[in-house]
Motif scaffolding. Structure first.
Motif, short mmCIF file in Angstrom:
data_model
loop_
_atom_site.label_atom_id
_atom_site.label_comp_id
_atom_site.label_asym_id
_atom_site.label_seq_id
_atom_site.Cartn_x
_atom_site.Cartn_y
_atom_site.Cartn_z
N GLU A 145 1.76 2.59 13.46
CA GLU A 145 2.94 3.27 12.91
C GLU A 145 3.25 2.77 11.51
O GLU A 145 3.67 3.55 10.64
N SER A 146 3.04 1.49 11.27
CA SER A 146 3.28 0.92 9.95
C SER A 146 2.32 1.52 8.92
O SER A 146 2.72 1.83 7.78
N ARG A 193 3.42 5.06 8.23
CA ARG A 193 4.65 5.06 7.44
C ARG A 193 4.34 4.77 5.97
O ARG A 193 4.91 5.41 5.07
N ASP A 194 3.44 3.84 5.72
CA ASP A 194 3.05 3.53 4.35
C ASP A 194 2.42 4.74 3.68
O ASP A 194 2.64 5.00 2.49
N GLU A 244 5.10 7.19 2.70
CA GLU A 244 5.93 6.71 1.60
C GLU A 244 5.17 6.54 0.29
O GLU A 244 5.77 6.25 -0.74
#
Length: 226
Positions: A163-164, A167-168, A171
């Protein structure tokens, strides 16, 4: 005398399974170290060393077949041989996943996603494989159950890491000056990291498989087999 020889063959088979596990976990550690250090030489050693693991697997496979065919084991001995056969299959697949990690290292062009600590995930998977094989060696059924619980923790850790990464990606700012090559490189890096996390999660799954077969071998309990 013949019976003693048969028992010696069973013990030798178990020792060979344990030796194969040592080779495989060593390759997995090497692959993780290569990824951390961006060490292409070590990554290449892991990839080229896969033939040795395959040879160990084929030799042990033949040993299991011979014991089944020639000795016609029953009860506990039959479960030992059948479980060992399944376990070496899981070990061979773990080695394949280590090769994947080596290939990802060779393909990587830059360091990304510093917030994702692959070493933490990797260390946990190595420990799970080692503990699964220790349970096999000592017939420790309690440890088998513990491994199943730890796999849930590993799955959660991998999900958070994935998920990280996503998300990166979301973004990341892309403007008119961003070239198609840069976008393609970014997508390749994201894909490579997600595959790395997935493969480590699969190593954990194979560790649980080993524990499941050990539990069945010792207690004829198939609760962890799925």
């Amino acid at each position: 005398m013949a019976r003693q020889s048969y028992q010696d063959q069973l013990q030798e088979m178990q020792e060979d399974v344990l030796y194969m596990s040592e080779v495989v976990t060593d390759r997995l550690r090497m692959a993780l170290e290569a990824m951390e250090q961006k060490d292409d030489e070590t990554a290449t050693q892991v990839i080229e060393g896969d033939d040795e693991v395959n040879d160990l697997y084929l030799d042990l496979e033949q040993t299991c077949i011979d014991l089944l065919a020639l000795q016609q084991p029953v009860a506990g001995d039959l479960r030992l041989i059948a479980s060992s056969f399944k376990i070496i299959t899981d070990l061979e697949r773990i080695a394949d996943l280590a090769v994947n990690l080596g290939e990802y290292t060779l393909d990587a062009e830059q360091d990304m996603f510093p917030e994702v600590d692959i070493n933490v995930i990797g260390d946990r998977t190595v420990e799970m494989v080692e503990d699964a094989m220790a349970a096999y060696e000592s017939e420790d059924t309690e440890r088998c159950w513990e491994l199943a619980d730890r796999d849930d923790e590993l799955d959660a850790l991998c999900q958070t890491a994935s998920e990280s990464v996503v998300r990166d990606l979301i973004e990341t700012e892309v403007d008119d000056d961003t070239t198609e090559g840069e976008i393609e490189g970014l997508m390749q890096d994201v894909s490579r990291m997600l595959l790395t996390i997935r493969d480590l999660e699969r190593v954990g799954d194979h560790a649980v498989n080993i524990a499941a077969r050990t539990l069945y071998m010792v207690e004829k309990d198939d609760s962890l087999i799925y």
